[in-house]
Design a protein around this motif. Sequence first.
Motif, short mmCIF file in Angstrom:
data_model
loop_
_atom_site.label_atom_id
_atom_site.label_comp_id
_atom_site.label_asym_id
_atom_site.label_seq_id
_atom_site.Cartn_x
_atom_site.Cartn_y
_atom_site.Cartn_z
N LEU A 195 0.77 -1.27 0.00
CA LEU A 195 -0.16 0.10 -0.01
C LEU A 195 0.89 1.37 0.06
CD1 LEU A 195 -2.80 -0.99 2.94
CD2 LEU A 195 -2.84 -1.53 0.38
N LEU A 199 -0.83 7.04 3.69
CA LEU A 199 -1.51 5.81 4.53
C LEU A 199 -2.08 6.46 5.62
CD1 LEU A 199 0.96 2.93 3.63
CD2 LEU A 199 -0.94 3.63 2.02
N ARG A 200 -1.56 7.28 6.27
CA ARG A 200 -2.12 7.75 7.54
C ARG A 200 -3.47 8.40 7.54
NH1 ARG A 200 -1.70 13.03 10.12
NH2 ARG A 200 -0.49 14.07 8.76
N ALA A 205 -6.78 2.61 2.30
CA ALA A 205 -5.74 1.86 2.52
C ALA A 205 -6.01 1.22 4.06
CB ALA A 205 -4.50 2.68 2.51
N ARG A 206 -6.42 2.09 4.76
CA ARG A 206 -6.75 1.62 6.27
C ARG A 206 -7.82 0.60 6.22
NH1 ARG A 206 -5.93 4.53 10.63
NH2 ARG A 206 -8.18 4.20 11.46
N PHE A 222 3.97 -1.23 3.91
CA PHE A 222 3.20 -0.14 3.80
C PHE A 222 4.64 0.82 3.18
CE2 PHE A 222 0.82 -1.74 7.45
CZ PHE A 222 -0.21 -2.04 6.85
N ALA A 224 5.35 4.70 2.59
CA ALA A 224 4.89 5.90 2.77
C ALA A 224 6.19 6.73 3.31
CB ALA A 224 3.80 6.03 3.65
N MET A 230 1.09 4.58 8.13
CA MET A 230 0.04 3.88 8.64
C MET A 230 0.01 4.25 10.08
SD MET A 230 -2.41 2.25 7.57
CE MET A 230 -2.55 1.27 6.17
N GLU A 247 7.38 -1.67 6.99
CA GLU A 247 6.97 -0.09 6.79
C GLU A 247 8.31 0.29 5.97
OE1 GLU A 247 5.91 0.90 10.83
OE2 GLU A 247 4.59 2.11 9.58
N THR A 264 -2.08 5.41 -3.58
CA THR A 264 -3.35 6.15 -3.15
C THR A 264 -2.80 7.58 -3.27
OG1 THR A 264 -2.53 6.11 -0.75
CG2 THR A 264 -4.10 4.50 -1.37
#
Length: 349
Positions: A195, A199-200, A205-206, A222, A224, A230, A247, A264
């Motif tokens: 993803l 993401l936050r 995505a969540r 993840f 990002a 995330m 991550e 995303t």
Amino acid sequence: MVSAVAVWYNGAIAGEGARALSQGSDRLFHVLDPRQFDRPLLDDLCALTTRLRQHAKSRLGARSLQTLLPHKRAMLYFTQPSTRTFLSFDNACHLLGVRTSEIRDPSTSSEVKGESFEDSIRTFSSYVDVIIMRTREAGMAAQSAALMDRIERSVPIINAGSGKDQHPTQALLDIYTLERSFEARGGLDGKTIGLMGDLRRGRTARSLAYLMKNYRGVRMVFIAPDDFAMEGDIKEHLREHGIPFEEVADPASVIGELDAVYVTRLQTEHDVGEESKGFEHARFRIGSEQLPALKPDAVIMHPLPRGPELEPAVDGDPRAMYWRQERNGMWMRVALLVKIFGVEGELPD
Ligand code: NCD
């Protein structure tokens, strides 16, 4: 059997087998949070989605779908911008003969006269049989569902996107797209899913991450920048369910390992200051220059709408799955409505 096991209000289990979820049968009622879906229900929904889209291909089949729910009405209450989710739900309703009403601009509803949110929802429930809602804030769908469980005429609430929190129906169509994309390779089980992006604050995505606990041997990556990583609640959930995740802040280090990359958009609408300014679009993107590094049979997904993170030149690549993903959305939503109203038994073979 009640396949989904819990009722979710504001992320907490309110009780097993309560009216909110199943109304005493294996019927789905409210759709609030991805955590209410278990594997049998997901498999069931995916199979039903495929069956329904097959049906709709012939004139006779399409007509039989129209006869499933002509006695039902739906309210589309979308006070936050939406193209795909709104149109796919609207068309899903029409495919089943469900008539729709809509409010998209809260300034046209009595909320401007000071009517409370709860009174507005209760009013919708007086006229329709299902309320599909998208809101700027998290928790409104859950609050509406809790209200439904207190009043006489309770109708199902479908969360079509709740702030930066959750988007359960998007996650369902994403699962369907992944399962279909990997059909010849044993489905989603055992795959590595990346993803990427904001993401936050990205609810798609969540929500998708929440559904991964239902698949065996899945590994999540993840991708990002640190400021957009995330959130801890999702990571905690994955830890609890033994889903391995990593991550990374350097897409190039993992891109070649992914079976699917879910790109995303930067969620600038949730900025409170200038936090989006520092986002490095040039790094967290899929463009023609990233394509050679992807596995030959990887799939590229995106919930859309896209920004600079997904170059239009990628559209022509056979691994680009996002337009199909978009089309799948309508059929998954047809399946959800069929399931909620318990009419799948009326589908001709
Ligand atoms: C997403 C959303 O609204 O959360 N769009 C959609 O529903 N397909 C993704 C986004 O807006 O980034």
